[in-house]
Design a protein around this motif. Structure first.
Motif, PDB file in Angstrom:
ATOM      1  N   LEU A 125       0.838  -1.198   0.000  1.00  0.00           N
ATOM      2  CA  LEU A 125       0.000   0.000   0.000  1.00  0.00           C
ATOM      3  C   LEU A 125       0.874   1.248   0.000  1.00  0.00           C
ATOM      4  N   ARG A 126       0.303   2.351  -0.466  1.00  0.00           N
ATOM      5  CA  ARG A 126       1.051   3.592  -0.559  1.00  0.00           C
ATOM      6  C   ARG A 126       1.298   4.210   0.816  1.00  0.00           C
ATOM      7  N   LYS A 127       2.355   4.957   0.930  1.00  0.00           N
ATOM      8  CA  LYS A 127       2.620   5.721   2.140  1.00  0.00           C
ATOM      9  C   LYS A 127       1.466   6.692   2.387  1.00  0.00           C
ATOM     10  N   ASP A 128       1.169   6.901   3.647  1.00  0.00           N
ATOM     11  CA  ASP A 128       0.165   7.901   4.063  1.00  0.00           C
ATOM     12  C   ASP A 128      -1.199   7.673   3.431  1.00  0.00           C
ATOM     13  N   SER A 129      -1.575   6.407   3.193  1.00  0.00           N
ATOM     14  CA  SER A 129      -2.821   6.140   2.468  1.00  0.00           C
ATOM     15  C   SER A 129      -3.948   5.560   3.317  1.00  0.00           C
ATOM     16  N   LEU A 130      -3.683   5.195   4.584  1.00  0.00           N
ATOM     17  CA  LEU A 130      -4.684   4.504   5.389  1.00  0.00           C
ATOM     18  C   LEU A 130      -5.212   5.411   6.497  1.00  0.00           C
ATOM     19  N   PRO A 131      -6.455   5.892   6.383  1.00  0.00           N
ATOM     20  CA  PRO A 131      -7.022   6.684   7.470  1.00  0.00           C
ATOM     21  C   PRO A 131      -7.069   5.892   8.776  1.00  0.00           C
ATOM     22  N   VAL A 132      -7.114   6.620   9.865  1.00  0.00           N
ATOM     23  CA  VAL A 132      -7.115   6.029  11.208  1.00  0.00           C
ATOM     24  C   VAL A 132      -8.512   6.118  11.808  1.00  0.00           C
ATOM     25  N   ILE A 133      -9.004   4.983  12.326  1.00  0.00           N
ATOM     26  CA  ILE A 133     -10.280   4.940  13.039  1.00  0.00           C
ATOM     27  C   ILE A 133     -10.012   4.441  14.447  1.00  0.00           C
ATOM     28  N   VAL A 134     -10.508   5.152  15.468  1.00  0.00           N
ATOM     29  CA  VAL A 134     -10.390   4.682  16.844  1.00  0.00           C
ATOM     30  C   VAL A 134     -11.778   4.259  17.321  1.00  0.00           C
ATOM     31  N   TYR A 135     -11.828   3.165  18.097  1.00  0.00           N
ATOM     32  CA  TYR A 135     -13.102   2.484  18.371  1.00  0.00           C
ATOM     33  C   TYR A 135     -13.324   2.246  19.858  1.00  0.00           C
ATOM     34  N   GLY A 136     -14.549   2.580  20.313  1.00  0.00           N
ATOM     35  CA  GLY A 136     -14.993   2.309  21.675  1.00  0.00           C
ATOM     36  C   GLY A 136     -15.968   1.151  21.709  1.00  0.00           C
ATOM     37  N   ASN A 137     -15.742   0.202  22.606  1.00  0.00           N
ATOM     38  CA  ASN A 137     -16.540  -1.019  22.676  1.00  0.00           C
ATOM     39  C   ASN A 137     -17.883  -0.820  23.359  1.00  0.00           C
ATOM     40  N   GLY A 138     -18.819  -1.705  23.026  1.00  0.00           N
ATOM     41  CA  GLY A 138     -20.074  -1.760  23.748  1.00  0.00           C
ATOM     42  C   GLY A 138     -19.824  -1.963  25.231  1.00  0.00           C
ATOM     43  N   ALA A 139     -20.698  -1.350  26.058  1.00  0.00           N
ATOM     44  CA  ALA A 139     -20.569  -1.376  27.515  1.00  0.00           C
ATOM     45  C   ALA A 139     -19.335  -0.621  28.001  1.00  0.00           C
ATOM     46  N   CYS A 140     -18.700   0.166  27.114  1.00  0.00           N
ATOM     47  CA  CYS A 140     -17.443   0.854  27.443  1.00  0.00           C
ATOM     48  C   CYS A 140     -16.435  -0.155  27.980  1.00  0.00           C
ATOM     49  N   ALA A 141     -16.451  -1.351  27.408  1.00  0.00           N
ATOM     50  CA  ALA A 141     -15.637  -2.458  27.891  1.00  0.00           C
ATOM     51  C   ALA A 141     -14.184  -2.299  27.492  1.00  0.00           C
TER      52      ALA A 141
ATOM     53  N   GLY B 126       4.718   3.853   8.037  1.00  0.00           N
ATOM     54  CA  GLY B 126       4.421   5.116   7.376  1.00  0.00           C
ATOM     55  C   GLY B 126       3.179   5.105   6.508  1.00  0.00           C
ATOM     56  N   ARG B 127       2.348   4.063   6.638  1.00  0.00           N
ATOM     57  CA  ARG B 127       1.148   3.968   5.779  1.00  0.00           C
ATOM     58  C   ARG B 127      -0.061   4.699   6.355  1.00  0.00           C
ATOM     59  N   ALA B 128      -0.039   5.083   7.617  1.00  0.00           N
ATOM     60  CA  ALA B 128      -1.177   5.781   8.202  1.00  0.00           C
ATOM     61  C   ALA B 128      -1.310   7.178   7.611  1.00  0.00           C
ATOM     62  N   ASP B 129      -2.537   7.544   7.254  1.00  0.00           N
ATOM     63  CA  ASP B 129      -2.839   8.908   6.825  1.00  0.00           C
ATOM     64  C   ASP B 129      -3.176   9.692   8.083  1.00  0.00           C
ATOM     65  N   THR B 130      -2.222  10.414   8.594  1.00  0.00           N
ATOM     66  CA  THR B 130      -2.382  11.080   9.882  1.00  0.00           C
ATOM     67  C   THR B 130      -3.248  12.331   9.815  1.00  0.00           C
ATOM     68  N   THR B 131      -3.708  12.680   8.620  1.00  0.00           N
ATOM     69  CA  THR B 131      -4.579  13.853   8.465  1.00  0.00           C
ATOM     70  C   THR B 131      -6.051  13.476   8.403  1.00  0.00           C
ATOM     71  N   ARG B 132      -6.358  12.188   8.498  1.00  0.00           N
ATOM     72  CA  ARG B 132      -7.746  11.725   8.369  1.00  0.00           C
ATOM     73  C   ARG B 132      -8.036  10.747   9.488  1.00  0.00           C
ATOM     74  N   VAL B 133      -8.824  11.223  10.487  1.00  0.00           N
ATOM     75  CA  VAL B 133      -9.085  10.449  11.695  1.00  0.00           C
ATOM     76  C   VAL B 133     -10.589  10.390  11.958  1.00  0.00           C
ATOM     77  N   GLY B 134     -11.080   9.176  12.193  1.00  0.00           N
ATOM     78  CA  GLY B 134     -12.478   9.000  12.549  1.00  0.00           C
ATOM     79  C   GLY B 134     -12.611   8.371  13.923  1.00  0.00           C
ATOM     80  N   VAL B 135     -13.704   8.687  14.618  1.00  0.00           N
ATOM     81  CA  VAL B 135     -14.031   8.020  15.881  1.00  0.00           C
ATOM     82  C   VAL B 135     -15.307   7.225  15.679  1.00  0.00           C
ATOM     83  N   LEU B 136     -15.350   6.060  16.303  1.00  0.00           N
ATOM     84  CA  LEU B 136     -16.417   5.091  16.086  1.00  0.00           C
ATOM     85  C   LEU B 136     -16.661   4.363  17.390  1.00  0.00           C
ATOM     86  N   GLY B 137     -17.911   4.013  17.655  1.00  0.00           N
ATOM     87  CA  GLY B 137     -18.182   3.247  18.862  1.00  0.00           C
ATOM     88  C   GLY B 137     -19.546   2.607  18.825  1.00  0.00           C
ATOM     89  N   HIS B 138     -19.715   1.607  19.702  1.00  0.00           N
ATOM     90  CA  HIS B 138     -20.977   0.876  19.809  1.00  0.00           C
ATOM     91  C   HIS B 138     -21.550   1.041  21.210  1.00  0.00           C
TER      92      HIS B 138
END
Length: 301
Positions: free
Chosen positions: A70-86, A150-162
């Motif tokens: 994969l290209r450098k700086d091509s993978l956006p970052v998603i951070v995830y919170g679990n159900g029940a805040c587990a 170096g593949r993370a796209d550090t300019t594109r960040v999402g937050v996600l949770g259940h």
């Protein structure tokens, strides 16, 4: 819906699957979806790995396996919170693996080998700061840059949770580092809960926000509707009438769940108009699929 019914539904699913507050930002002008990433990878099902986050205890990484392809700086970052805040992400393995297979680096709360532990509402506290710590680690640390080659796209960040993790995502979504928000089977309760998080915090969101529910059998169904009505950012409210509270994360609908999440982040983080048409515009894609409901506001195509 009460904090007790929301947590009980999630904890039950976590057990089966397993066989500090972020500072609120002042309201800002809502951000539109990001422009298309230069040379963004075409959608594909990529092989993935699940591994520890080096230098970030209590978190797990889901990512494409062959980073060198994969290209450098091509993978956006998603951070995830679990159900029940587990502190275990085992419940969401299918969901998180599927999302990573679409060319995302997903950093989930909970260590690699942590198993689900039932909890009670009285002892459940949301920790959006854990999501923000993961976002800063993935985009700023030398350990993450080495781990992701170096593949993370550090300019594109999402937050996600259940569920309760969705409350964590909504609370973390007020931080300037965040470019997109998505919450499944969630929403702030009518009265502050899980450590004092209430609906007044919705005013601090500044990026496009997706709320997804599992239909009338989802204990968070009405809550998601009420939260959506209060959003002042571009947003979509999506429902799968067959999913219930956990089906899109850990049940039979989980494949549909990660596809919806990937489409949302493709649209907002990668500027993919085709993905955006799943949620907005005349004859939106999900609008025509049996069992799905879609409402949106302010989403440009």
């Amino acid at each position: 819906m009460t904090a007790r019914t929301l947590l009980a539904a999630t904890v039950g699913a976590v057990v089966l699957a397993g066989s500090g507050a972020a500072a609120a930002s002042s309201p800002q002008k809502p951000s539109p979806p990001k422009p298309p990433a230069a040379g963004a990878p075409a959608p594909a099902i990529l092989p993935t790995v699940r591994e520890a986050a080096e230098g970030l205890p209590g978190h797990t990484v889901y990512r494409p396996a062959d980073l060198k392809a994969l290209r450098k700086d091509s993978l956006p970052v998603i951070v995830y919170g679990n159900g029940a805040c587990a502190t275990s992400n085992l419940e969401g393995i299918t969901f998180l693996t599927g999302l990573a297979s679409q060319g995302y680096i997903v950093v989930a709360n909970g260590g690699l080998d942590e198993f689900p532990v039932p909890n009670t509402p009285e002892n459940t506290i949301a920790h959006p700061e854990a999501l923000l710590a993961a976002a800063h680690w993935a985009t700023e640390s030398k350990q993450a840059r080495k781990q992701f080659d170096g593949r993370a796209d550090t300019t594109r960040v999402g937050v996600l949770g259940h569920s309760c993790g969705g409350v964590e995502a909504l609370a973390a979504g007020t931080d300037p580092i965040v470019d997109a928000v998505a919450g499944f089977n969630t929403g702030y309760l009518p009265e502050p809960a899980f450590g004092g998080y209430g609906r007044d915090r919705l005013a601090g969101l500044h990026t496009p926000t997706l709320l997804v529910n599992g239909g009338p059998d989802d204990v968070a169904y009405q809550n998601s509707i009420d939260n959506y009505a209060l959003l002042n950012v571009p947003a979509a409210l999506v429902g799968d009438t067959a999913a219930g509270h956990t089906g899109l994360i850990a049940g039979l609908e989980a494949t549909k769940g990660w596809q919806v999440a990937a489409d949302w982040f493709d649209y907002v983080l990668r500027g993919d108009r085709t993905a955006g048409a799943r949620f907005a515009g005349p004859g939106c894609g999900l609008c025509g699929e049996s069992g799905w409901t879609v409402e949106s506001k302010g989403l440009p195509l």
